[in-house]
Motif scaffolding. Structure first.
Motif, PDB file in Angstrom:
ATOM      1  N   LYS A 170      20.987  -3.325 -19.236  1.00 14.41           N
ATOM      2  CA  LYS A 170      22.520  -3.550 -19.588  1.00 14.41           C
ATOM      3  C   LYS A 170      22.909  -4.848 -18.792  1.00 14.41           C
ATOM      4  O   LYS A 170      23.666  -5.654 -19.336  1.00 14.41           O
ATOM      5  N   LYS A 171      22.257  -4.826 -17.503  1.00 14.63           N
ATOM      6  CA  LYS A 171      22.642  -6.121 -16.658  1.00 14.63           C
ATOM      7  C   LYS A 171      21.475  -6.902 -16.225  1.00 14.63           C
ATOM      8  O   LYS A 171      20.728  -6.123 -15.467  1.00 14.63           O
ATOM      9  N   ALA A 189      20.618 -11.838 -23.747  1.00 17.14           N
ATOM     10  CA  ALA A 189      21.968 -12.103 -23.898  1.00 17.14           C
ATOM     11  C   ALA A 189      22.401 -11.828 -25.152  1.00 17.14           C
ATOM     12  O   ALA A 189      23.324 -11.225 -25.872  1.00 17.14           O
ATOM     13  N   THR A 193      22.747  -7.891 -23.429  1.00 19.24           N
ATOM     14  CA  THR A 193      22.549  -7.489 -21.912  1.00 19.24           C
ATOM     15  C   THR A 193      23.556  -8.548 -21.465  1.00 19.24           C
ATOM     16  O   THR A 193      23.643  -9.759 -21.676  1.00 19.24           O
ATOM     17  N   GLU A 194      24.218  -8.180 -20.161  1.00 18.06           N
ATOM     18  CA  GLU A 194      25.188  -9.009 -19.562  1.00 18.06           C
ATOM     19  C   GLU A 194      24.255  -9.642 -18.664  1.00 18.06           C
ATOM     20  O   GLU A 194      23.543  -9.200 -17.832  1.00 18.06           O
ATOM     21  N   VAL A 195      24.005 -11.181 -18.940  1.00 13.34           N
ATOM     22  CA  VAL A 195      23.123 -12.011 -17.979  1.00 13.34           C
ATOM     23  C   VAL A 195      23.900 -12.809 -17.149  1.00 13.34           C
ATOM     24  O   VAL A 195      24.912 -13.768 -17.330  1.00 13.34           O
ATOM     25  N   GLN A 196      23.569 -12.858 -15.845  1.00 13.57           N
ATOM     26  CA  GLN A 196      24.022 -13.675 -14.775  1.00 13.57           C
ATOM     27  C   GLN A 196      23.007 -14.565 -14.087  1.00 13.57           C
ATOM     28  O   GLN A 196      22.132 -14.127 -13.652  1.00 13.57           O
ATOM     29  N   LYS A 221      27.333 -21.026 -21.714  1.00 15.19           N
ATOM     30  CA  LYS A 221      28.424 -20.127 -21.456  1.00 15.19           C
ATOM     31  C   LYS A 221      28.958 -19.406 -22.677  1.00 15.19           C
ATOM     32  O   LYS A 221      29.444 -18.406 -22.603  1.00 15.19           O
ATOM     33  N   GLY A 224      27.738 -16.691 -23.845  1.00 11.99           N
ATOM     34  CA  GLY A 224      27.889 -15.426 -23.106  1.00 11.99           C
ATOM     35  C   GLY A 224      27.168 -15.157 -21.606  1.00 11.99           C
ATOM     36  O   GLY A 224      27.274 -14.287 -21.195  1.00 11.99           O
ATOM     37  N   LEU A 225      26.285 -16.232 -21.564  1.00  9.71           N
ATOM     38  CA  LEU A 225      25.865 -16.410 -20.244  1.00  9.71           C
ATOM     39  C   LEU A 225      26.425 -16.787 -19.177  1.00  9.71           C
ATOM     40  O   LEU A 225      27.396 -17.452 -19.275  1.00  9.71           O
ATOM     41  N   SER A 226      26.312 -16.138 -17.951  1.00  7.22           N
ATOM     42  CA  SER A 226      27.213 -16.371 -16.900  1.00  7.22           C
ATOM     43  C   SER A 226      26.319 -17.276 -15.857  1.00  7.22           C
ATOM     44  O   SER A 226      25.142 -17.010 -15.609  1.00  7.22           O
TER      45      SER A 226
END
Length: 462
Positions: A170-171, A189, A193-196, A221, A224-226
């Protein structure tokens, strides 16, 4: 005891290509490989499997965002992760078996096991010692990590572990905004998945052309990538299948932390030479752990050569391949050559990013007078039709002679388009030579011609 003209240690892109070229040149050749399959990191846990996942996840993105625009009515696509991993493995198997076939075709002996060099002219594999006139070390590289970050390949993973996760996290926290981190970050992503991404420097992909960097960051960005730039990771703690990443912001030394299901450590790679016995042989090694070689890929010990990730230069499969062919030529008494000024680099995200030669920043630092021709894919009919109009082509040429000094592409099929410029640079071509060459319509390659035209009187479609 078997005797050879050449024994290559390592069957990655550099090693297997070197072995094949040696055999083609009439040298009795063997290749040492300890894996169950040939192909090294690239084919087994690197270039090939990552491209399979990039391709699969991009198809998912197309189905989610563009199919309906084209009149393709399908239900909401579902991800079968187990089948995607099976597809990835089948891709690996096809390629590694292909190398095995090429070894048989070229009568190359595969010495199965991990090799060492007890003395010049000898290679030990298991309990067997083989005589050889020449040795090529093509042992490749391994992932590097950071102090306070221990890779377990389950929660804290290298690129190897990221290619075989039990489930889609998920992360995910990605440490390092280089090629590997951005490619695999993009994969996950797209899969939801939440990708940082945490990057120590103030830019992503630091060796890239500055204008491309900014455009690339903006597009990632948007996908959705942070990103947190200027972040110095202090450590990673794991508990109950989760991870906590602590970091400091360099600008104000403030402390922060992030929670994640998976942490991908993509802080680069380092030469892998463990167990070869190079120190005992007094083979010279640099402070960075790279085997020192001369202009003919010879080490400080006669009869021992080294290529690829184990020596200085960019850690790229195609660079290793070129060096493998060149070293084989040298051993065979011919003239091996690698033009290090024309080695392209590619990031296989979407859009792709590719470059060759000098960046504008490098030319300014050198004080060299240059001109830049740029063309946006927004002006390319094929790109617009395919929902792929993000990005541009930039060509840098000498201001006086018009000779091409470098090129930088962010856009569709950039990794293929860059090779037109590579060929042009290899032959010392001017931007005008590319501009005057007929390009088929409608193709992405027309953007390259337009950028070349922009180095002169101007692009047609800009």
């Amino acid at each position: 005891m078997a005797s050879y003209d050449v024994i290559v240690i390592g069957s990655g892109p550099g090693g297997y290509v070197a072995a094949i070229r040696c055999a083609q040149l009439g040298l009795k050749t063997a290749c040492v490989e300890g894996r169950e399959t040939l192909g090294g990191t690239c084919l087994n846990v690197g270039c090939i499997p990552s491209k399979a996942l990039l391709h699969a996840s991009h198809q998912l993105h197309e189905a989610q965002h563009n199919f309906e625009k084209m009149g393709l009515k399908v239900g909401t696509p579902k991800v079968d992760w187990a089948q995607m991993l099976t597809y990835k493995q089948e891709t690996i198997d096809t390629n590694t078996k292909g190398i095995e076939f090429l070894f048989k075709k070229n009568k190359i002996d595969w010495l199965k096991g991990w090799g060492s060099i007890p003395e010049a002219g000898k290679v030990k594999v298991g309990d067997e010692v083989y005589d050889t006139k020449n040795i090529i070390v093509a042992s490749g590289s391994e992932p590097s990590s950071l102090p306070g970050v221990e890779i377990d390949e389950k929660v804290v993973v290298s690129s190897t572990g990221a290619l075989e996760l039990g489930k889609i996290p998920k992360k995910m926290v990605v440490i390092g905004a280089g090629v590997i981190g951005l490619e695999l970050g993009s994969v996950y992503a797209r899969l939801g998945t939440e990708v940082q991404v945490l990057e120590f420097l103030d830019t992503i992909t630091p060796t890239m052309d500055g204008e491309v960097q900014k455009n690339f960051l903006k597009l990632l960005k948007k996908q959705g990538l942070s990103f947190t730039l200027g972040a110095a990771v202090q450590g990673v703690e794991t508990a109950k299948g989760k991870a906590s990443v602590s970091y400091k912001l360099r600008k104000d030394d403030s402390e922060h932390s992030l929670e994640a299901d998976v942490v991908l450590v993509s802080t680069g790679r380092k030469p892998f030479t463990d167990g070869l016995g190079l120190e005992a042989l007094r083979v010279e090694i640099s402070d960075r752990g790279q085997i020192k070689t001369n202009d003919h890929w010879q080490t400080s010990v006669k009869g021992i050569y080294a290529i690829g990730d184990a020596i200085a230069g960019p850690m790229l499969a195609h660079k290793a391949e070129d060096e493998g062919m060149a070293a084989a030529e040298v051993i065979a008494g011919k003239h091996g050559h690698v033009n290090y000024g024309v080695i392209p680099s590619v990031i296989y995200t979407h859009p792709e990013v590719a470059s060759v030669g000098k960046t504008e920043e490098e030319l300014k630092k050198e004080g060299r007078a240059y001109k830049a021709g740029k063309f946006s894919f927004m002006g390319n009919g094929r790109a617009k039709a395919n929902f792929a109009a993000d990005g541009f082509v930039k060509i840098l040429a000498d201001k006086e002679t018009d000779r091409i000094l470098g090129a930088h592409i962010i856009g569709p099929m950039a990794g293929d388009l860059i090779h037109e410029i590579c060929v042009a640079m290899e032959f010392g071509a001017a931007a005008e030579d590319v501009a005057l060459t007929c390009h088929a319509h409608p193709t992405y390659s027309e953007a390259v011609r337009e950028a070349a035209l922009a180095c002169g009187d101007g692009a047609i479609h800009a």
